[in-house]
Design an enzyme around this catalytic site. Structure first.
Site, short mmCIF file in Angstrom:
data_model
loop_
_atom_site.label_atom_id
_atom_site.label_comp_id
_atom_site.label_asym_id
_atom_site.label_seq_id
_atom_site.Cartn_x
_atom_site.Cartn_y
_atom_site.Cartn_z
CG HIS A 156 -1.56 -1.25 1.48
ND1 HIS A 156 -2.78 -1.67 0.75
CD2 HIS A 156 -1.06 -2.28 2.38
CE1 HIS A 156 -2.83 -2.93 1.18
NE2 HIS A 156 -2.14 -3.29 2.26
CB SER A 286 12.92 21.65 -13.70
OG SER A 286 11.92 22.77 -13.55
#
Length: 483
Positions: A156, A286
């Site tokens: 999970h 970026s």
């Protein structure tokens, strides 16, 4: 019209990403030269079976002009005749005049379009199988290298018991092995449409051979063998069943799911700074945030894999609406969906190979994350060690529970490090095992049989699966992506 390729839209699959090998496989040169080879094979077989009017000179002229396709002539003919196959029959006949009268003799358009597609699809699967084999091999080497490097497992996406970096990689490899099985099965299941005529009855060929059924059957067999196939489909309409396209695209879609899952795992691990895809010296992550090291290759894999997974829907819908012996509403769709599926799978595989080959592992980061979680996981071991020293299990459980909650408060509420072990070392109750704590916290005692599972999996499953491709692996090249 401008000749500038930048003046009109181009598919990024070919202009930006695709390998030269796969782009060439779906090129016009490959398609139309394959048509010419099929016409040659048909003429050779018809001549061999005694059909008059097919000379050695005609055969030789066809052989001499398989690749010199005059696209200006072909395009002009198609514009005039509104029929691509007849345009190329005419264009071929101009350079092989002795064969002009017998090119396409007895055949329907699908003799070259469908059989040609099956040849191109088979060759595409060969390219994909070879690429997939290289990815599995690279990932197997990675699994072996990190077979016993402990790492925090997640369920999970929450911290769970430890595994190893290599064991986690075997989960990826296992799915890729299933994809390899599916690719090989789909490739080997591809048959040949063969020589079937306009509605699949072979009536035109029966007329050519004056009602001789045996010769028509032999013609079908000969052309199939000359075209490199062991068998043809026993019955067809005008086209081969479009269900075959489902069998081709479904394994590619399934592989897309595998690739998406692997790339997503890598993206998650990159966020944790445990594993990163390769990042070149001058690469920019970026335009604004200069420090960024975005997992752009893994993101591309996910992006293109989603496209790949959707394309099988085209094949399913097309197969479901083929009327009787055929309808033409499959043609334009298939010209897009099937090449795109093969091109996309090729790009995903090339990118995945590049990523896997350059994966960077950061053991110190992995160790730090283990150390932040392991004390909680070690509580059961601490309880067992105390019991062995004569302690009461229930009392020990309460003692470690209280200390665990105190340590958790420091981590969650104060943003501090997990100090559970320091608390255990200061609590006199646990003095009997103070000298055992380092051993109880050794990460390698928490990974179970992960290293042995890696060894057994590689030996019993991966090595046998890769064995038939030893020559491919011997000559494999590292993938250098253009973009």
């Amino acid at each position: 019209m401008s000749a500038d390729p930048n003046a009109k839209y181009q598919s990024p699959l070919t202009s930006r990403y695709a390998s030269e090998e796969m782009a060439t496989n779906f090129s016009n040169n490959k398609r139309f030269s394959t048509w010419r080879k099929l016409w040659l094979n048909l003429a050779i077989a018809e001549k061999q079976l005694g059909l008059p009017g097919i000379t050695e000179e005609a055969i030789q002229q066809m052989k001499d002009h398989l690749y010199d396709i005059d696209y200006e002539v072909a395009n002009a003919e198609e514009k005039r005749r509104r029929h691509d196959v007849m345009a190329h029959v005419h264009t071929f006949g101009l350079v092989a005049p002795k064969a002009a009268a017998i090119i396409h003799l007895g055949a329907t358009s699908c003799f070259v379009t469908d059989n040609g597609d099956l040849i191109i699809f088979r060759d595409a699967m060969d390219i994909l199988i070879n690429r997939l084999v290289c990815v599995i091999s690279e990932l197997a080497a990675f699994a072996q290298k990190y077979r016993d490097l402990p790492t925090l497992g997640f369920t999970h996406f929450q911290p769970a018991q430890l595994t190893t970096v290599g064991k986690r990689a075997t989960l990826w490899i296992q799915e890729l092995l299933w994809d390899l099985r599916n690719f090989v099965r789909a490739r080997n299941d591809l048959g040949f449409r063969g020589v079937k005529g306009t509605t699949g009855t072979q009536a035109s060929f029966l007329a050519l051979f004056n009602g001789d059924h045996d010769k028509v059957e032999e013609l079908d067999k000969l052309v199939t063998e000359l075209s490199g196939f062991k068998e043809c489909y026993p019955v067809t309409g005008q086209t081969y069943s479009r269900k075959i396209d489902i069998d081709l695209l479904a394994p590619l879609a399934s592989f897309g799911a595998t690739a998406h899952r692997i790339a997503t795992d890598i993206r998650l691990l990159a966020n944790l700074k445990e594993i990163e895809e390769p990042f070149e010296k001058d690469q920019i992550g970026s335009s604004a945030m200069a420090y960024k090291r975005n997992p752009m290759r893994s993101e591309r894999i996910c992006s293109l894999s989603r496209h790949l997974m959707t394309l099988v829907g085209n094949a399913l819908q097309t197969a479901s609406v083929q009327w009787l012996e055929r309808t033409l509403d499959d043609s334009a769709n298939r010209r897009i969906s099937i090449p795109e599926a093969c091109l996309t799978a090729d790009i995903v595989l090339s990118t995945l190979q590049n990523v896997v080959n350059g994966l960077v592992v950061y053991p110190k980061v992995i160790e730090r994350r283990i150390n932040s979680e392991l004390p909680f996981m070690a509580t059961e071991n601490i309880i067992m060690a105390m019991v062995k020293k004569g302690g009461d299990r229930q009392e020990c459980h309460e003692q470690i529970r209280v200390l665990s909650h105190q340590a958790a408060h420091v981590v969650k509420a104060e943003g501090g490090d997990n100090d559970l072990i320091e608390r255990v070392k200061k609590e006199p109750y646990f003095e009997p095992i103070w000298n055992e704590l380092d051993q109880l916290l050794d990460p390698k005692t928490f990974i179970g049989r992960a290293p042995q599972q890696v060894d057994r999996f590689l030996k019993d499953y991966v090595d046998p699966a890769l064995a038939p491709y030893s020559e491919i692996l011997k000559n494999k090249k590292q993938v250098d992506l253009n973009v």
